[in-house]
Design an enzyme around this catalytic site. Structure first.
Site, mmCIF file in Angstrom:
data_model
loop_
_atom_site.group_PDB
_atom_site.id
_atom_site.type_symbol
_atom_site.label_atom_id
_atom_site.label_comp_id
_atom_site.label_asym_id
_atom_site.label_seq_id
_atom_site.Cartn_x
_atom_site.Cartn_y
_atom_site.Cartn_z
ATOM 1 N N ASP A 76 0.829 -1.199 0.000
ATOM 2 C CA ASP A 76 0.000 0.000 0.000
ATOM 3 C C ASP A 76 0.869 1.256 0.000
ATOM 4 O O ASP A 76 1.871 1.333 0.715
ATOM 5 C CB ASP A 76 -0.897 -0.013 1.245
ATOM 6 C CG ASP A 76 -2.052 0.958 1.159
ATOM 7 O OD1 ASP A 76 -1.854 2.067 0.642
ATOM 8 O OD2 ASP A 76 -3.147 0.614 1.611
ATOM 9 N N ARG A 176 -24.833 -0.836 -1.928
ATOM 10 C CA ARG A 176 -23.466 -0.607 -2.379
ATOM 11 C C ARG A 176 -23.391 -0.284 -3.868
ATOM 12 O O ARG A 176 -22.476 0.428 -4.290
ATOM 13 C CB ARG A 176 -22.603 -1.832 -2.077
ATOM 14 C CG ARG A 176 -22.365 -2.087 -0.599
ATOM 15 C CD ARG A 176 -21.433 -3.263 -0.421
ATOM 16 N NE ARG A 176 -21.171 -3.537 0.990
ATOM 17 C CZ ARG A 176 -20.423 -4.549 1.424
ATOM 18 N NH1 ARG A 176 -19.863 -5.376 0.528
ATOM 19 N NH2 ARG A 176 -20.230 -4.749 2.702
ATOM 20 N N GLU A 242 -15.999 -6.865 -4.689
ATOM 21 C CA GLU A 242 -16.932 -7.924 -4.327
ATOM 22 C C GLU A 242 -18.018 -8.126 -5.385
ATOM 23 O O GLU A 242 -18.881 -8.990 -5.223
ATOM 24 C CB GLU A 242 -17.561 -7.623 -2.968
ATOM 25 C CG GLU A 242 -16.555 -7.631 -1.822
ATOM 26 C CD GLU A 242 -17.197 -7.379 -0.472
ATOM 27 O OE1 GLU A 242 -18.449 -7.328 -0.414
ATOM 28 O OE2 GLU A 242 -16.463 -7.238 0.524
#
Length: 339
Positions: A76, A176, A242
């Site tokens: 990251d 979402r 997802e």
């Protein structure tokens, strides 16, 4: 009950140790793996996404490392300089391990998480096209199978992907993807209803951020217009990792290689085992509804059919991960005894 918690190596320690590659490879046991011809002719590509802890990241790398495989490590952007340097020094000790060429500042539930995997996919394909499958891992996962077992399972897959597909309205978490979101100070803020529809009249599916992807599927993700159009659509939804893989894999109209054409709820998903609060037992502890496995979970874990388990904290019940590490190592060197 007290659990053994040894002194662990820090990121700075790995910088010093791995500077001498010969010493590092010998000390950490990278030169002694038994490798069958079956494994040698079936290389696998992996990505490892990490944001802290060179110790746990290296343990995962060590557990899945074989000289014929390929490994892309994504650190990251916001991680410490010591972690970046430690993993860069480690990667330089191998011909088949490298740091991703383009890193992301990963934000929770943001598309940056998905792009980190895609960046590794691109680099792995540029490094070699010999590998058969790609598996994406966070550094807090750990294998439940040996490399030889992975090869035998993936050969049975015969080009099919192993990507979770969910259609149940209760599990789809529709808020979402029904709304658009934007990043504000590293947090996602809802900005309104999403007015457009999925390209090609495709249906949206939910699944895991993690999966097992054939090389042809990876090429499709990187180069096919349909995959790129779906990715563009998902850039402003929450947790696109997802939904993206699942949507590509379970829509016949999108023609993804290795796709699944039947009802995905009928298909076993074997890529990763996770224990969820309210659904599975957990002898460790729940954090954000997912089990952090401990010593008491080992009996269940070694009996699972899944290929990996998510997740472990090396500073929580250290012996849980340590014993699983030794179990995989023993199976590697004594496959008949532990078969």
């Amino acid at each position: 009950m007290k659990y053994y918690s040894p002194i662990r190596l820090l990121d700075k320690d790995f910088i010093n140790i791995a500077t001498n590659c010969s010493n590092f490879l010998e000390t950490f046991g990278y030169n002694i793996y038994p490798i069958t011809d079956e494994e040698r002719h079936f290389p696998i590509a992996f990505s490892i996404l990490t944001f802290k802890d060179a110790d746990q990241t290296e343990r995962l790398l060590h557990s899945i490392y074989r000289p014929q495989n390929f490994y892309c490590i994504h650190v990251d952007n916001s991680s410490s300089s010591y972690l970046h340097e430690a993993l860069l020094v480690i990667a330089k000790c191998f011909k088949n391990v490298f740091i991703v060429s383009k890193t992301e500042n990963i934000i929770y539930k943001h598309i940056s998480r998905l792009k980190a995997d895609i960046n590794c996919m691109s680099d792995l394909l540029m490094k070699s096209q010999k590998w058969k499958y790609f598996i994406n891992l966070p550094h807090q996962q750990f294998p439940l199978k040996t490399n030889l077992e992975l090869v035998k399972i993936l050969k049975i897959y015969n080009g099919a992907n192993d990507i979770e597909g969910i259609t149940s309205p209760k599990r789809m978490v529709s808020e979402r993807y029904m709304y658009s979101y934007k990043n504000v100070n590293n947090s996602l803020v809802r900005i309104g209803l999403k007015n457009d529809t999925l390209p090609y009249n495709a249906s949206i599916f939910k699944g895991s951020a993690y999966g097992i992807f054939s090389q042809k599927f990876v090429q499709y993700v990187l180069f096919d217009k349909r995959a790129k159009d779906v990715l563009e659509y998902m850039e402003d939804i929450m947790s696109p990792d997802e939904y993206y893989w699942a949507t590509l894999n379970h829509n016949e109209i999108l023609k993804a290689p290795g796709r699944f054409t039947d009802n995905p709820e009928k298909k076993s998903w074997l890529a990763v085992y996770a224990a969820w609060d309210g659904t599975n037992q957990c002898q460790g502890k729940f954090v954000r509804d997912i089990c952090i496995f401990g010593v008491g979970d080992l009996k269940e874990l070694v009996s699972r059919k899944e290929l990996f388990a998510n997740k472990f904290y090396l500073d929580f019940q250290y012996l849980g991960l340590k014993c699983l590490e030794e179990y995989i190592n023993n199976k590697t060197f004594n496959p008949m005894r532990f078969g």
